[in-house]
Design a protein around this motif. Structure first.
Motif, PDB file in Angstrom:
ATOM      1  N   SER A  66      16.598 -17.163  -1.198  1.00 32.87           N
ATOM      2  CA  SER A  66      17.199 -15.935  -1.456  1.00 32.87           C
ATOM      3  C   SER A  66      17.716 -16.245  -3.029  1.00 32.87           C
ATOM      4  CB  SER A  66      18.786 -15.809  -0.729  1.00 32.87           C
ATOM      5  OG  SER A  66      19.413 -14.750  -1.131  1.00 32.87           O
ATOM      6  N   ILE A  67      17.506 -15.040  -3.729  1.00 32.67           N
ATOM      7  CA  ILE A  67      17.750 -14.965  -5.103  1.00 32.67           C
ATOM      8  C   ILE A  67      18.523 -13.698  -5.265  1.00 32.67           C
ATOM      9  CG2 ILE A  67      17.074 -14.524  -7.471  1.00 32.67           C
ATOM     10  CD1 ILE A  67      14.601 -15.979  -6.840  1.00 32.67           C
ATOM     11  N   GLN A  68      19.867 -13.820  -5.645  1.00 29.50           N
ATOM     12  CA  GLN A  68      20.894 -12.434  -5.556  1.00 29.50           C
ATOM     13  C   GLN A  68      21.292 -12.588  -7.249  1.00 29.50           C
ATOM     14  OE1 GLN A  68      21.456 -10.463  -3.123  1.00 29.50           O
ATOM     15  NE2 GLN A  68      20.568 -11.701  -1.354  1.00 29.50           N
ATOM     16  N   LEU A  69      20.521 -11.864  -8.126  1.00 32.20           N
ATOM     17  CA  LEU A  69      21.102 -11.879  -9.475  1.00 32.20           C
ATOM     18  C   LEU A  69      21.539 -10.590  -9.985  1.00 32.20           C
ATOM     19  CD1 LEU A  69      18.403 -14.273 -10.836  1.00 32.20           C
ATOM     20  CD2 LEU A  69      20.874 -14.988 -10.581  1.00 32.20           C
ATOM     21  N   GLN A  70      21.765  -9.747  -9.188  1.00 32.82           N
ATOM     22  CA  GLN A  70      22.235  -8.421  -9.578  1.00 32.82           C
ATOM     23  C   GLN A  70      23.458  -8.243 -10.416  1.00 32.82           C
ATOM     24  OE1 GLN A  70      22.576  -9.692  -6.600  1.00 32.82           O
ATOM     25  NE2 GLN A  70      24.454  -8.950  -5.166  1.00 32.82           N
ATOM     26  N   GLU A  89      13.284 -14.808   1.235  1.00 33.44           N
ATOM     27  CA  GLU A  89      13.413 -13.678   2.100  1.00 33.44           C
ATOM     28  C   GLU A  89      14.331 -12.751   1.497  1.00 33.44           C
ATOM     29  OE1 GLU A  89      15.179 -15.410   5.571  1.00 33.44           O
ATOM     30  OE2 GLU A  89      13.748 -16.690   5.932  1.00 33.44           O
ATOM     31  N   PHE A  90      15.288 -12.770   0.351  1.00 32.47           N
ATOM     32  CA  PHE A  90      15.756 -11.965  -0.044  1.00 32.47           C
ATOM     33  C   PHE A  90      15.839 -11.854  -1.703  1.00 32.47           C
ATOM     34  CE2 PHE A  90      17.819 -13.271   3.752  1.00 32.47           C
ATOM     35  CZ  PHE A  90      18.101 -11.823   4.601  1.00 32.47           C
ATOM     36  N   LEU A  91      15.488 -10.876  -2.250  1.00 33.39           N
ATOM     37  CA  LEU A  91      15.348 -10.556  -3.875  1.00 33.39           C
ATOM     38  C   LEU A  91      16.178  -9.566  -4.332  1.00 33.39           C
ATOM     39  CD1 LEU A  91      14.209 -11.996  -6.453  1.00 33.39           C
ATOM     40  CD2 LEU A  91      12.173 -10.523  -5.930  1.00 33.39           C
ATOM     41  N   LYS A 113      12.175 -10.058   3.256  1.00 35.42           N
ATOM     42  CA  LYS A 113      12.727  -9.094   4.023  1.00 35.42           C
ATOM     43  C   LYS A 113      13.251  -7.980   3.197  1.00 35.42           C
ATOM     44  CE  LYS A 113      13.573 -12.200   7.678  1.00 35.42           C
ATOM     45  NZ  LYS A 113      14.814 -12.638   8.898  1.00 35.42           N
ATOM     46  N   THR A 114      13.982  -8.349   1.959  1.00 35.85           N
ATOM     47  CA  THR A 114      14.543  -7.451   1.054  1.00 35.85           C
ATOM     48  C   THR A 114      14.075  -7.584  -0.379  1.00 35.85           C
ATOM     49  OG1 THR A 114      16.604  -7.233   2.451  1.00 35.85           O
ATOM     50  CG2 THR A 114      16.879  -6.661   0.248  1.00 35.85           C
ATOM     51  N   LEU A 115      13.637  -6.412  -0.843  1.00 33.20           N
ATOM     52  CA  LEU A 115      13.129  -6.292  -2.247  1.00 33.20           C
ATOM     53  C   LEU A 115      13.853  -5.355  -2.974  1.00 33.20           C
ATOM     54  CD1 LEU A 115      11.620  -7.120  -4.859  1.00 33.20           C
ATOM     55  CD2 LEU A 115       9.799  -5.696  -3.713  1.00 33.20           C
ATOM     56  N   SER A 116      15.224  -5.525  -3.723  1.00 32.88           N
ATOM     57  CA  SER A 116      15.952  -4.385  -4.365  1.00 32.88           C
ATOM     58  C   SER A 116      15.964  -4.721  -5.750  1.00 32.88           C
ATOM     59  CB  SER A 116      17.439  -4.780  -3.855  1.00 32.88           C
ATOM     60  OG  SER A 116      17.545  -4.194  -2.475  1.00 32.88           O
ATOM     61  N   MET A 117      15.453  -3.997  -6.667  1.00 32.38           N
ATOM     62  CA  MET A 117      15.542  -4.074  -7.770  1.00 32.38           C
ATOM     63  C   MET A 117      15.847  -2.528  -8.555  1.00 32.38           C
ATOM     64  SD  MET A 117      12.439  -6.605  -8.836  1.00 32.38           S
ATOM     65  CE  MET A 117      10.885  -5.589  -8.069  1.00 32.38           C
ATOM     66  N   PHE A 118      16.674  -1.940  -8.080  1.00 34.76           N
ATOM     67  CA  PHE A 118      16.938  -0.587  -8.599  1.00 34.76           C
ATOM     68  C   PHE A 118      17.991  -0.917  -9.644  1.00 34.76           C
ATOM     69  CE2 PHE A 118      20.037  -1.653  -4.881  1.00 34.76           C
ATOM     70  CZ  PHE A 118      21.281  -1.816  -5.568  1.00 34.76           C
TER      71      PHE A 118
END
Length: 260
Positions: A66-70, A89-91, A113-118
């Motif tokens: 997991s990488i959570q850098l929002q 699994e999570f970016l 599973k999750t690709l979020s770059m909004f």
């Protein structure tokens, strides 16, 4: 001799404990850090410290999952080496200032599973390689500058539940093969430049709960079979504020603006 052997085992055990991630994964993270001006991140990484201590990075069984850098002031582009994070699994890189195109190597993240770059400044076409992410459940890329058509491969993501591509510069038509996205629950394509007919096959998406395709140039009829879907909130408004040429006849409590 026995003492020496015991020391050897203890040394090997300590090395195993310290071994965190592969060289390829650590290099991929380091290149992400450098490519997005890591020295000016809000929460920085100490590249000499164990990867498991790096902000926003989760390591399990010596693999980055997991990488959570929002909202962390990432400024720059995504390196091709991001595709080396095979167990990811999570970016989430949302609410930053990442520019340039999404590298095709993203298709190598087979566990994702999750690709979020909004809320970035991503541009260029969506890479067709996203269609290789068979485990993907959430694809959220809204509020960027992505253009071109939605690749047909994306419509083959049978586990995808959420597709948010609104507020980009997408063009072209909505492919009837969208009916293959059998798990889809939320579809948001509003504020793009898409056109053509709204495929009747959307009505085959039995799990669909919300759909917003407003502020495009869609035309034609919308299948009345959409009324059979449970708890569907659907919005279709063109750039003039009306659902121009969209003939909708539904007997449910829906959020639809229609022109008879």
């Amino acid at each position: 001799m026995r003492y020496t052997y015991t020391l050897f085992l203890l040394l090997m055990f300590s090395l195993i404990l310290k071994a965190e991630v592969s060289i390829a994964e650590k290099n991929a993270l380091t290149q992400l850090y450098n490519a997005t001006n890591g020295a000016n991140w809000t929460s920085k990484w100490d590249l000499k410290a164990p990867v498991s201590s790096w902000y926003g990075v989760k390591v399990q069984e010596d693999k980055v999952v997991s990488i959570q850098l929002q909202n962390n002031n990432l400024v720059g582009t995504l390196p091709n080496s991001i595709g080396d994070l095979k167990s990811l699994e999570f970016l989430n890189l949302s609410f930053n200032r990442i520019s340039g195109s999404i590298p095709a190597s993203i298709g190598g993240l087979s566990s994702l599973k999750t690709l979020s770059m909004f809320m970035n400044s991503l541009s260029g076409n969506l890479p067709s390689e996203i269609g290789k992410l068979s485990n993907l459940e959430i694809l959220s890329l809204y509020n960027n500058d992505i253009d071109g058509q939605i690749p047909s491969s994306i419509y083959e993501l049978k586990n995808l539940k959420v597709l948010y591509l609104n507020s980009n510069k997408l063009s072209g038509t909505l492919n009837p093969s969208i009916s293959n996205m059998v798990s889809l629950q939320q579809l948001s394509l509003f504020d793009n430049r898409m056109n053509g007919l709204v495929p009747f096959d959307i009505a085959k998406l039995n799990n669909l709960k919300e759909m917003n395709i407003s502020y495009n140039q869609f035309s034609g009829f919308v299948s009345k079979d959409l009324a059979k879907l449970d708890v569907l909130n659907m919005t279709m408004i063109n750039d003039k504020g009306v659902a121009q040429a969209l003939k909708v006849s539904l007997n449910k409590n829906t959020a639809i603006v229609s022109e008879e």
